[in-house]
Design a protein around this motif. Structure first.
Motif, PDB file in Angstrom:
ATOM      1  N   ALA A   3       0.838  -1.207   0.000  1.00 48.06           N
ATOM      2  CA  ALA A   3       0.000   0.000   0.000  1.00 48.06           C
ATOM      3  C   ALA A   3       0.872   1.256   0.000  1.00 48.06           C
ATOM      4  CB  ALA A   3      -0.936  -0.009   1.213  1.00 48.06           C
ATOM      5  N   ARG A   4       1.931   1.229   0.796  1.00 53.19           N
ATOM      6  CA  ARG A   4       2.826   2.385   0.858  1.00 53.19           C
ATOM      7  C   ARG A   4       3.491   2.657  -0.490  1.00 53.19           C
ATOM      8  NH1 ARG A   4       5.832   1.504   6.190  1.00 53.19           N
ATOM      9  NH2 ARG A   4       4.124   2.288   7.452  1.00 53.19           N
TER      10      ARG A   4
ATOM     11  N   ALA B  35       0.998   4.100  -2.897  1.00 52.21           N
ATOM     12  CA  ALA B  35       0.628   5.481  -2.567  1.00 52.21           C
ATOM     13  C   ALA B  35       1.580   6.468  -3.242  1.00 52.21           C
ATOM     14  CB  ALA B  35       0.633   5.682  -1.049  1.00 52.21           C
TER      15      ALA B  35
ATOM     16  N   GLU C 250      -6.942  -0.526  -1.556  1.00 58.05           N
ATOM     17  CA  GLU C 250      -7.519   0.811  -1.798  1.00 58.05           C
ATOM     18  C   GLU C 250      -7.557   1.627  -0.520  1.00 58.05           C
ATOM     19  OE1 GLU C 250     -10.652   0.427  -5.497  1.00 58.05           O
ATOM     20  OE2 GLU C 250     -11.445   0.817  -3.517  1.00 58.05           O
ATOM     21  N   GLU C 251      -8.071   0.997   0.537  1.00 52.06           N
ATOM     22  CA  GLU C 251      -8.221   1.734   1.795  1.00 52.06           C
ATOM     23  C   GLU C 251      -6.870   2.184   2.335  1.00 52.06           C
ATOM     24  OE1 GLU C 251     -10.516  -0.866   4.289  1.00 52.06           O
ATOM     25  OE2 GLU C 251     -12.145  -0.827   2.802  1.00 52.06           O
ATOM     26  N   ARG C 252      -5.896   1.278   2.260  1.00 55.32           N
ATOM     27  CA  ARG C 252      -4.603   1.607   2.882  1.00 55.32           C
ATOM     28  C   ARG C 252      -3.745   2.539   2.029  1.00 55.32           C
ATOM     29  NH1 ARG C 252      -2.730  -2.756   6.901  1.00 55.32           N
ATOM     30  NH2 ARG C 252      -4.714  -3.808   7.205  1.00 55.32           N
ATOM     31  N   SER C 253      -3.889   2.444   0.700  1.00 58.57           N
ATOM     32  CA  SER C 253      -3.009   3.242  -0.160  1.00 58.57           C
ATOM     33  C   SER C 253      -3.655   4.567  -0.544  1.00 58.57           C
ATOM     34  CB  SER C 253      -2.665   2.467  -1.445  1.00 58.57           C
ATOM     35  OG  SER C 253      -3.835   2.289  -2.226  1.00 58.57           O
ATOM     36  N   GLY C 254      -4.995   4.640  -0.386  1.00 60.97           N
ATOM     37  CA  GLY C 254      -5.704   5.826  -0.858  1.00 60.97           C
ATOM     38  C   GLY C 254      -5.788   5.873  -2.377  1.00 60.97           C
ATOM     39  N   ARG C 255      -5.434   4.760  -3.027  1.00 59.26           N
ATOM     40  CA  ARG C 255      -5.469   4.718  -4.495  1.00 59.26           C
ATOM     41  C   ARG C 255      -6.518   3.716  -4.956  1.00 59.26           C
ATOM     42  NH1 ARG C 255      -1.129   6.546  -7.418  1.00 59.26           N
ATOM     43  NH2 ARG C 255      -2.621   5.998  -9.046  1.00 59.26           N
ATOM     44  N   PRO C 256      -7.428   4.151  -5.846  1.00 62.95           N
ATOM     45  CA  PRO C 256      -8.444   3.215  -6.328  1.00 62.95           C
ATOM     46  C   PRO C 256      -7.815   2.103  -7.177  1.00 62.95           C
ATOM     47  CG  PRO C 256      -8.538   5.272  -7.572  1.00 62.95           C
ATOM     48  CD  PRO C 256      -7.537   5.483  -6.468  1.00 62.95           C
TER      49      PRO C 256
END
Ligand SMILES: *Cc1c(COP(=O)(O)O)cnc(C)c1O
Length: 400
Positions: free
Chosen positions: A187-188, A191, A230-236
Motif C-alpha cells: 500500500a505504501r 501510494a 484501496e483503503e490503505r493506499s488511498g489509491r483506487p
C-alpha cells in the motif's frame, strides 16, 4: 483438481455431445486432411480452427463488457509463441501477455503495440529492457520489484500492480497480502505512484490445481484484498487481472459465463474498477494444432488391442494432463470412443503411454494413421527431441 498425478496418462476421451464447437468437435478438423499421407509424426497447425476458435473466444470476452468495466483477454505468449497463433490472436483483437523482453520483441514483430502487452513474471525485463512502451500493465512479483517500478517514471495511462499469492496455495510467485507487513508495504509503495497511473492486482492459479470452485474463491479473496489495498493506499484499484490456467471448454463454458456475477460483486467493493483482464494461454492455443502419428505395431490378446505409435511423450508432453481427442486418420476420420485399448509411445520410457482406455477399432494395423487433436498449447511449446540420436530437430516429419 488435477485429473491424475503429473505424468500419469489417462484416456482423455470426452463424451459425444453433439456439439460442433471447435473445442469439442467430433469430426476430424478439415485442416488435418491434407496431412494424413505426410511423414509422421507431424504436428499440423490448423488455420481454420485458429480463426474460428480465436474469434469465438474474442467475441465471448467482448460480450462481457458491462457497467463501465471492460473485459479483455491477453493471450499468454509462452503457451505457444508460434507466429501463426499470434497472427490469429492479433486478428481476433486480443492483447498479449509477455514474461520476458524477448517475448515483447516477438509480439512487436507480430504487429502488437506496446500498449497491447501485459508484462508479468519475475523476469519480465530480461535480458534487456526494450526501449518501448508504455505497456498496458506491469504486474510486479515482489515488494522490491514494486518499489523499483514505482520509482521508475511509469507512463501515464499504464497500470502497475502486484501479483497476489493466493491463500491456501503453495506458490513461489507473488506477494502474500494476507501478511500484514506485506500489505502495508504494498500500500505504501502504491501510494507513491504517479496519480495518472492505474493500480492493478493480478492473480494466476490454475483450476486444475484448486478446482473450479476453489478458483472463484481465490478470485473473490483477491477482490477483498483489492479493497484493503484501496483503503490503505488511498489509491483506487482500476484493474483486476485474473490470469490463465483454464482449458478451452473451461473458459467458454464455465469462466466466462460466471464472470458477470463476479463483475457485480467486484463493483460493489471496488467503485473505480474499470478493467478485468484474463490471460488465457491453453484455452486459446490448445485446439490450434493436431499431431498425426502412425501405428508401428499392434499387440493384444482376446478383447485387447494395444498399439505402438511413432509419436512419443516427448512430442505431446501434456498428453496425460489435459484433454485430447483421438481420431482414426484415413480412411475413417472417426473419433475413437472410450474402450480397452492402449496407445504406447515409441520411446523406451516407462511413462511413454499416450492413451489408456481408448477404443481402437478391430483390424487396426501397422501403417494406420491416428490423429491427436488439441496439442496446440504446451504439447507444442514444451515438446523436446528425444530418442532421435543426433537427428536434426525438429525431425523432418515433426515440423512445428
Ligand atoms: C503461463 C501463464 C498464463 C497462461 O496460462 P495457461 O495455463 O496457458 O492458460 C497466464 N498468466 C501467467 C502469469 C502465466 O504465467
Amino acid at each position: 483438481m488435477p485429473p491424475t498425478a503429473e505424468g500419469e496418462p489417462r484416456a482423455a476421451v470426452l463424451p459425444v455431445d453433439g456439439h460442433e464447437d471447435v473445442h469439442r468437435r467430433w469430426t476430424l478438423p478439415a485442416d488435418v486432411l491434407g496431412h494424413l499421407d505426410a511423414a509422421t509424426p507431424v504436428r499440423v497447425f490448423l488455420p481454420g480452427v485458429a480463426r474460428a476458435h480465436v474469434e469465438r473466444v474474442a467475441g465471448a470476452v467482448r460480450s462481457l463488457d458491462a457497467d463501465g468495466v471492460r473485459v479483455r483477454a491477453a493471450y499468454s505468449i509462452k503457451t505457444n509463441p508460434d507466429p501463426r497463433v499470434l497472427a490469429a490472436v492479433l486478428d481476433g483483437g486480443l492483447h498479449v501477455e509477455a514474461i520476458s523482453q524477448l517475448e515483447v520483441g516477438h509480439a512487436l514483430r507480430a504487429g502488437f503495440a506496446p500498449d497491447q502487452v501485459v508484462l508479468n513474471g519475475p523476469g519480465k525485463w530480461w535480458p534487456e529492457p526494450l526501449a518501448c512502451g508504455p505497456f498496458a500493465a506491469v504486474f510486479c512479483d515482489s515488494v522490491e520489484e514494486l518499489r523499483q517500478t514505482v520509482e521508475r517514471a511509469v507512463p501515464a495511462g499504464a497500470v502497475v500492480g502486484v501479483r497476489v499469492r493466493p491463500a491456501g496455495v503453495v506458490s513461489r510467485f507473488g506477494v502474500d497480502l494476507h501478511d500484514e507487513p506485506v500489505l502495508t508495504a504494498v500500500a505504501r509503495a502504491l501510494a507513491g505512484l504517479d496519480p495518472r497511473v492505474g493500480v492493478g492486482l493480478h492473480v494466476h492459479v490454475s483450476p486444475r490445481d484448486v478446482g473450479a470452485a476453489g478458483w472463484w474463491q481465490v478470485v473473490d479473496d483477491v477482490v477483498g484484498l483489492a479493497g484493503e489495498v484501496e483503503e490503505r493506499s488511498g489509491r483506487p484499484v482500476r484493474c483486476l487481472d485474473l490470469g490463465g490456467g483454464w482449458d478451452a471448454a473451461g473458459l467458454l463454458d464455465h469462466l466466462l459465463p460466471g464472470l458477470p456475477d463476479l463483475l457485480t460483486r467486484a463493483r460493489e467493493r471496488l467503485a473505480s474498477l474499470a478493467e478485468v483482464v484474463l490471460e488465457p494461454g491453453r484455452a486459446v492455443a490448445q485446439p490450434l494444432a493436431a499431431l498425426v502419428t502412425r501405428v508401428l505395431a499392434v499387440r493384444g490378446g482376446p478383447g485387447v488391442t494395444d498399439v505402438v505409435v511413432d509419436a512419443s511423450i516427448a512430442d505431446v508432453p501434456e498428453i496425460g494432463r489435459s484433454p485430447h481427442r483421438w481420431f482414426m486418420g484415413a480412411p475413417h476420420g472417426c473419433p475413437l470412443p472410450a474402450g480397452s485399448g492402449t496407445v504406447l509411445g515409441r520411446s523406451c520410457m516407462e511413462s511413454d503411454v499416450l492413451a489408456a482406455g481408448l477404443g481402437l477399432p478391430d483390424g487396426i494395423a501397422a501403417g494406420d494413421v491416428l490423429v491427436i487433436t488439441d496439442v496446440g498449447a504446451y504439447d507444442t511449446s514444451k515438446s523436446y527431441p528425444f530418442g532421435l540420436g543426433d537427428a536434426r530437430w525438429p525431425p523432418d516429419g515433426l515440423a512445428r
